[in-house]
Design a protein around this motif. Structure first.
Motif, PDB file in Angstrom:
ATOM      1  N   ASP A 159       0.817  -1.322   0.048  1.00 14.10           N
ATOM      2  CA  ASP A 159      -0.044   0.220   0.134  1.00 14.10           C
ATOM      3  C   ASP A 159       0.993   1.307   0.049  1.00 14.10           C
ATOM      4  OD1 ASP A 159      -2.335  -1.419   0.006  1.00 14.10           O
ATOM      5  OD2 ASP A 159      -2.664  -1.393   2.338  1.00 14.10           O
ATOM      6  N   THR A 160       1.992   1.154   0.697  1.00 11.43           N
ATOM      7  CA  THR A 160       3.046   2.250   0.653  1.00 11.43           C
ATOM      8  C   THR A 160       3.524   2.486  -0.630  1.00 11.43           C
ATOM      9  OG1 THR A 160       3.264   1.801   2.899  1.00 11.43           O
ATOM     10  CG2 THR A 160       4.773   3.219   2.121  1.00 11.43           C
ATOM     11  N   VAL A 161       4.155   1.292  -1.354  1.00 12.94           N
ATOM     12  CA  VAL A 161       4.664   1.441  -2.542  1.00 12.94           C
ATOM     13  C   VAL A 161       3.429   2.175  -3.660  1.00 12.94           C
ATOM     14  CG1 VAL A 161       5.454   0.297  -4.308  1.00 12.94           C
ATOM     15  CG2 VAL A 161       6.075  -0.284  -2.047  1.00 12.94           C
ATOM     16  N   ARG A 164       1.597   6.592  -6.851  1.00 14.04           N
ATOM     17  CA  ARG A 164       0.465   7.572  -7.085  1.00 14.04           C
ATOM     18  C   ARG A 164       0.849   9.102  -6.764  1.00 14.04           C
ATOM     19  NH1 ARG A 164      -4.598   4.231  -4.252  1.00 14.04           N
ATOM     20  NH2 ARG A 164      -4.823   3.004  -6.263  1.00 14.04           N
ATOM     21  N   ASP A 165       1.705   9.139  -5.574  1.00 10.71           N
ATOM     22  CA  ASP A 165       1.943  10.402  -5.353  1.00 10.71           C
ATOM     23  C   ASP A 165       2.982  10.954  -6.545  1.00 10.71           C
ATOM     24  OD1 ASP A 165       0.358  10.717  -3.000  1.00 10.71           O
ATOM     25  OD2 ASP A 165       2.286  10.099  -1.687  1.00 10.71           O
ATOM     26  N   ASP A 166       3.916  10.053  -6.790  1.00  7.51           N
ATOM     27  CA  ASP A 166       4.711  10.490  -7.955  1.00  7.51           C
ATOM     28  C   ASP A 166       4.121  10.916  -9.004  1.00  7.51           C
ATOM     29  OD1 ASP A 166       7.502  10.604  -8.713  1.00  7.51           O
ATOM     30  OD2 ASP A 166       7.354   8.772  -9.662  1.00  7.51           O
ATOM     31  N   ALA A 167       3.059  10.012  -9.582  1.00  8.40           N
ATOM     32  CA  ALA A 167       2.218  10.029 -10.746  1.00  8.40           C
ATOM     33  C   ALA A 167       1.557  11.419 -10.740  1.00  8.40           C
ATOM     34  CB  ALA A 167       1.156   9.063 -10.853  1.00  8.40           C
TER      35      ALA A 167
END
Length: 193
Positions: A4-6, A11-14
């Protein structure tokens, strides 16, 4: 690290990359809009200058045309006045009578007679209304006779039987000569500026 963290990091990076792409796109769009607005402003100013030049040119042409038309009308009016003056002089010449008409006719005949000093027979033509006057005057000239009418204001046309010379000393010819020689002066006096 959990899955979930990955996933959340991806998602944050995207999201960050999407935000960055969106910001770059917005900046590029703003740049394109600014360039288009500048081009439109420059095109508008250029067209305004072209319209102003055309208006100035058309105004100058209209003014030039109006000046030319006014000059033509002035010249026509002057020509009409000069024609009226000429016609008035003709009418006054026709109206001459008595001693003044006789004196002028004699002077014109005397001037013409110098061409016919060697002639025995000289024919004189004149205005029909002047036949009696011409006959009276010609009694003073040996070998001269009234030979017929001429359409003129007065004066004489003289020709010898043996010569090919014809002298036109009519009031008309004298008026034409004087008029032509003095037209500039007459015009200057009538149209002083």
């Amino acid at each position: 690290m959990s899955l979930d963290t990955v996933v959340e990091d991806i998602r944050d990076d995207a999201r960050a990359r999407a935000e960055n792409i969106r910001e770059e796109g917005q900046a590029r769009a703003d740049e394109i809009v600014a360039e288009a607005e500048a081009d439109a402003e420059e095109l508008l100013e250029e067209r305004e200058r072209a319209v102003e030049r055309q208006i100035a040119q058309e105004r100058e042409q209209a003014l030039s045309s109006a000046k030319l038309q006014a000059k033509q009308q002035r010249l026509e009016a002057r020509r009409d006045v000069l024609e009226d003056v000429y016609e008035q002089v003709e009418a006054e010449l026709v109206a001459l009578d008595g001693a003044e008409r006789e004196t002028l006719t004699r002077e014109l005949l005397d001037a013409a007679s110098t061409e016919f000093e060697d002639e025995n027979e000289v024919f004189v033509y004149g205005r029909a209304d002047d036949e009696t006057l011409l006959t009276k005057i010609l009694a003073d000239y040996d070998g001269y006779e009234f030979a017929g009418d001429r359409d003129c204001l007065g004066g004489v046309v003289v020709e010898g039987r043996n010569s090919r010379v014809r002298v036109n000393n009519t009031f008309d010819s004298v008026l034409d000569s004087v008029w032509e020689d003095n037209l500039k002066d007459v015009s200057a006096r009538l149209f002083e500026q």
